[in-house]
Design an enzyme around this catalytic site. Sequence first.
Site, PDB file in Angstrom:
ATOM      1  CB  CYS A  87      -0.840   0.093  -5.093  1.00  0.00           C
ATOM      2  SG  CYS A  87      -2.550  -0.158  -5.637  1.00  0.00           S
ATOM      3  CG  HIS A 178      -0.385  -4.256  -2.962  1.00  0.00           C
ATOM      4  ND1 HIS A 178      -0.404  -3.228  -2.035  1.00  0.00           N
ATOM      5  CD2 HIS A 178      -1.413  -4.013  -3.804  1.00  0.00           C
ATOM      6  CE1 HIS A 178      -1.410  -2.407  -2.306  1.00  0.00           C
ATOM      7  NE2 HIS A 178      -2.030  -2.869  -3.376  1.00  0.00           N
ATOM      8  CD  GLU A 180       2.564  -4.353   0.053  1.00  0.00           C
ATOM      9  OE1 GLU A 180       1.412  -3.876   0.149  1.00  0.00           O
ATOM     10  OE2 GLU A 180       3.271  -4.240  -0.968  1.00  0.00           O
TER      11      GLU A 180
END
Length: 213
Positions: A87, A178, A180
């Site tokens: 990002c 993202h 994660e």
Amino acid sequence: MKKQSSENNYPHIGVLAIQGDYERHAAALEESGARASLVKTPGELSDLDGLILPGGESSTMLKFLERDGFFAALQEFAQQKPVFGTCAGAILLAKDVRNPHQASLAVLDIAVERNAYGRQIDSAILELDTTLPGGALETVFIRAPRILSVGQNVEVLAERAGSPVLVREGKTMAATFHPELSTDRRVHRVFVAEVEKHRASALLATKQPAALP
């Protein structure tokens, strides 16, 4: 003691801990076979094998990086070792940043448009096709940038409606989503594997005999 010795052989990957969910990135790295540490100062880059630049607000991150020579240290690191930007981190890596233009580390041959998919309310979780083994990839977009174009040496690993969202150029990776925030660790595992490969190559180079005069 055996476990500690084994862990010391894992690649040591830092996560820039300025903004974004750096703790989740660190957890994802450790689940993917790396030792993770949070990086808040330029000096903490010195013993790393690789680095993740997480999400956040890229212009705010740049203001922080202007202190204590952090930006220059980060640029030097990114030129020498594997870096993965997600990002806002992808924006920091891009050679060309638009809407509006801003400074960047300029180590990844892509053009990026900031906040291209709208406000945070326009965030989305999508299953996208990918060249990574294992089928469709869950991708979490939050105020995501859009990759407008890629250089000829940039490999596109996943796309959203024709726009690249996961790319790789040599030892450098970027995602506009993202990873994660997903339970799927394939993207982090790919980066850890790249770090391991680069570390092994660097170690081999140091063992080569010196050339004769």
